[in-house]
Write a protein that holds these residues in place. Sequence first.
Motif, PDB file in Angstrom:
ATOM      1  N   ASN A 119      41.593  49.160  51.293  1.00  0.00           N
ATOM      2  CA  ASN A 119      41.171  48.763  52.634  1.00  0.00           C
ATOM      3  C   ASN A 119      40.654  50.012  53.339  1.00  0.00           C
ATOM      4  OD1 ASN A 119      40.971  48.088  55.364  1.00  0.00           O
ATOM      5  ND2 ASN A 119      42.870  46.897  55.382  1.00  0.00           N
ATOM      6  N   VAL A 120      39.341  50.056  53.614  1.00  0.00           N
ATOM      7  CA  VAL A 120      38.745  51.198  54.310  1.00  0.00           C
ATOM      8  C   VAL A 120      38.432  50.862  55.766  1.00  0.00           C
ATOM      9  CG1 VAL A 120      37.872  52.353  52.249  1.00  0.00           C
ATOM     10  CG2 VAL A 120      36.425  50.658  53.420  1.00  0.00           C
ATOM     11  N   GLY A 121      38.938  49.729  56.231  1.00  0.00           N
ATOM     12  CA  GLY A 121      38.762  49.336  57.624  1.00  0.00           C
ATOM     13  C   GLY A 121      39.884  49.857  58.494  1.00  0.00           C
ATOM     14  N   THR A 122      39.939  49.362  59.708  1.00  0.00           N
ATOM     15  CA  THR A 122      40.949  49.803  60.679  1.00  0.00           C
ATOM     16  C   THR A 122      42.017  48.757  60.948  1.00  0.00           C
ATOM     17  OG1 THR A 122      39.547  49.049  62.496  1.00  0.00           O
ATOM     18  CG2 THR A 122      39.317  51.364  61.812  1.00  0.00           C
ATOM     19  N   SER A 123      41.903  47.579  60.317  1.00  0.00           N
ATOM     20  CA  SER A 123      42.873  46.492  60.500  1.00  0.00           C
ATOM     21  C   SER A 123      43.310  45.954  59.148  1.00  0.00           C
ATOM     22  CB  SER A 123      42.242  45.338  61.283  1.00  0.00           C
ATOM     23  OG  SER A 123      41.830  45.755  62.542  1.00  0.00           O
ATOM     24  N   PRO A 124      44.504  45.372  59.083  1.00  0.00           N
ATOM     25  CA  PRO A 124      44.919  44.705  57.846  1.00  0.00           C
ATOM     26  C   PRO A 124      43.978  43.539  57.546  1.00  0.00           C
ATOM     27  CG  PRO A 124      46.782  44.974  59.325  1.00  0.00           C
ATOM     28  CD  PRO A 124      45.555  45.324  60.111  1.00  0.00           C
ATOM     29  N   PHE A 125      43.843  43.210  56.259  1.00  0.00           N
ATOM     30  CA  PHE A 125      43.091  42.012  55.882  1.00  0.00           C
ATOM     31  C   PHE A 125      43.889  41.209  54.878  1.00  0.00           C
ATOM     32  CE2 PHE A 125      40.937  45.203  52.965  1.00  0.00           C
ATOM     33  CZ  PHE A 125      41.486  44.758  51.781  1.00  0.00           C
ATOM     34  N   ASN A 126      43.503  39.941  54.742  1.00  0.00           N
ATOM     35  CA  ASN A 126      44.076  39.057  53.732  1.00  0.00           C
ATOM     36  C   ASN A 126      43.020  38.802  52.671  1.00  0.00           C
ATOM     37  OD1 ASN A 126      45.467  37.596  56.488  1.00  0.00           O
ATOM     38  ND2 ASN A 126      46.773  38.347  54.865  1.00  0.00           N
ATOM     39  N   LEU A 127      43.336  39.190  51.442  1.00  0.00           N
ATOM     40  CA  LEU A 127      42.448  38.980  50.304  1.00  0.00           C
ATOM     41  C   LEU A 127      43.110  37.959  49.386  1.00  0.00           C
ATOM     42  CD1 LEU A 127      40.452  41.551  48.377  1.00  0.00           C
ATOM     43  CD2 LEU A 127      42.021  40.125  47.074  1.00  0.00           C
ATOM     44  N   ILE A 128      42.323  37.031  48.880  1.00  0.00           N
ATOM     45  CA  ILE A 128      42.825  36.033  47.933  1.00  0.00           C
ATOM     46  C   ILE A 128      42.207  36.323  46.575  1.00  0.00           C
ATOM     47  CG2 ILE A 128      42.955  33.585  47.344  1.00  0.00           C
ATOM     48  CD1 ILE A 128      42.600  33.051  50.403  1.00  0.00           C
ATOM     49  N   ALA A 129      43.056  36.554  45.591  1.00  0.00           N
ATOM     50  CA  ALA A 129      42.606  36.751  44.213  1.00  0.00           C
ATOM     51  C   ALA A 129      42.895  35.470  43.442  1.00  0.00           C
ATOM     52  CB  ALA A 129      43.322  37.928  43.568  1.00  0.00           C
ATOM     53  N   VAL A 130      41.883  34.965  42.752  1.00  0.00           N
ATOM     54  CA  VAL A 130      41.988  33.724  41.991  1.00  0.00           C
ATOM     55  C   VAL A 130      41.781  34.059  40.517  1.00  0.00           C
ATOM     56  CG1 VAL A 130      41.059  31.397  41.676  1.00  0.00           C
ATOM     57  CG2 VAL A 130      41.003  32.468  43.952  1.00  0.00           C
ATOM     58  N   PHE A 131      42.683  33.564  39.682  1.00  0.00           N
ATOM     59  CA  PHE A 131      42.639  33.816  38.242  1.00  0.00           C
ATOM     60  C   PHE A 131      42.458  32.496  37.501  1.00  0.00           C
ATOM     61  CE2 PHE A 131      45.209  37.037  40.206  1.00  0.00           C
ATOM     62  CZ  PHE A 131      44.803  38.213  39.593  1.00  0.00           C
ATOM     63  N   HIS A 132      41.581  32.481  36.507  1.00  0.00           N
ATOM     64  CA  HIS A 132      41.383  31.302  35.676  1.00  0.00           C
ATOM     65  C   HIS A 132      42.381  31.343  34.519  1.00  0.00           C
ATOM     66  CE1 HIS A 132      39.334  28.750  32.621  1.00  0.00           C
ATOM     67  NE2 HIS A 132      39.278  27.980  33.679  1.00  0.00           N
ATOM     68  N   SER A 133      43.660  31.304  34.878  1.00  0.00           N
ATOM     69  CA  SER A 133      44.733  31.338  33.893  1.00  0.00           C
ATOM     70  C   SER A 133      46.008  30.871  34.567  1.00  0.00           C
ATOM     71  CB  SER A 133      44.939  32.762  33.370  1.00  0.00           C
ATOM     72  OG  SER A 133      46.098  32.845  32.566  1.00  0.00           O
ATOM     73  N   LYS A 134      46.824  30.139  33.843  1.00  0.00           N
ATOM     74  CA  LYS A 134      48.097  29.736  34.435  1.00  0.00           C
ATOM     75  C   LYS A 134      49.145  30.844  34.333  1.00  0.00           C
ATOM     76  CE  LYS A 134      49.662  27.210  30.358  1.00  0.00           C
ATOM     77  NZ  LYS A 134      50.080  25.901  29.867  1.00  0.00           N
ATOM     78  N   HIS A 135      48.814  31.917  33.603  1.00  0.00           N
ATOM     79  CA  HIS A 135      49.740  33.052  33.497  1.00  0.00           C
ATOM     80  C   HIS A 135      48.975  34.312  33.097  1.00  0.00           C
ATOM     81  CE1 HIS A 135      53.944  34.450  33.261  1.00  0.00           C
ATOM     82  NE2 HIS A 135      53.421  35.350  32.458  1.00  0.00           N
ATOM     83  N   PRO A 136      48.196  34.885  34.037  1.00  0.00           N
ATOM     84  CA  PRO A 136      47.428  36.088  33.688  1.00  0.00           C
ATOM     85  C   PRO A 136      48.342  37.286  33.451  1.00  0.00           C
ATOM     86  CG  PRO A 136      47.255  35.635  36.024  1.00  0.00           C
ATOM     87  CD  PRO A 136      48.001  34.487  35.421  1.00  0.00           C
ATOM     88  N   ASN A 137      47.930  38.135  32.543  1.00  0.00           N
ATOM     89  CA  ASN A 137      48.662  39.373  32.289  1.00  0.00           C
ATOM     90  C   ASN A 137      47.901  40.551  32.877  1.00  0.00           C
ATOM     91  OD1 ASN A 137      51.089  38.731  30.729  1.00  0.00           O
ATOM     92  ND2 ASN A 137      49.610  37.804  29.348  1.00  0.00           N
TER      93      ASN A 137
END
Length: 162
Positions: A119-137
């Motif tokens: 995060n290079v901004g001045t406020s917190p952010f919410n990022l959503i990471a989506v994985f095409h796996s039911k159990h990513p490693n």
Amino acid sequence: MPATQAPEKLPDKDFSHSPEQPHDPAARYFAFDQLEHYYRVPGEFTHRLAGDQYGFDALSFIITETHPGGGPGLHVHDTEEAHVLLQGSVQYRIGDRTFTVQGPYVARVPAGVPHTFMNVGTSPFNLIAVFHSKHPNTKRIEPNPLIPAGQIREEPRSGFIP
């Protein structure tokens, strides 16, 4: 966990918490208190939903609250990943490319490619990471090279998402 305002002081040690409430994998929605919750120095809180534990056939998610200067260590997954950010400023390293992007955006991270962000901004952010796996490693490679020395710590080397 929406990022509204930064806490007065962020934790100086990592933590991991099991879900506070039970969940039914057949449910149609899951509250954040039903998800595992982590904190990684410096400044990244995450909620994680491993698809195989929540009734998904081919999806998993990480939802972050990433504070300025925060981000995960350099790592790689066995499946592709998409990041969704509605607002904020993020510096990425994906493979051998380093770039900065402003939300809203969707970032594409190919399977097997080392990556991280900060995060290079001045406020917190919410990022959503989506994985095409039911159990990513995940395999941890090294601390986040985008974060100045002295603000990072060594991360676990491998395993499921955390």
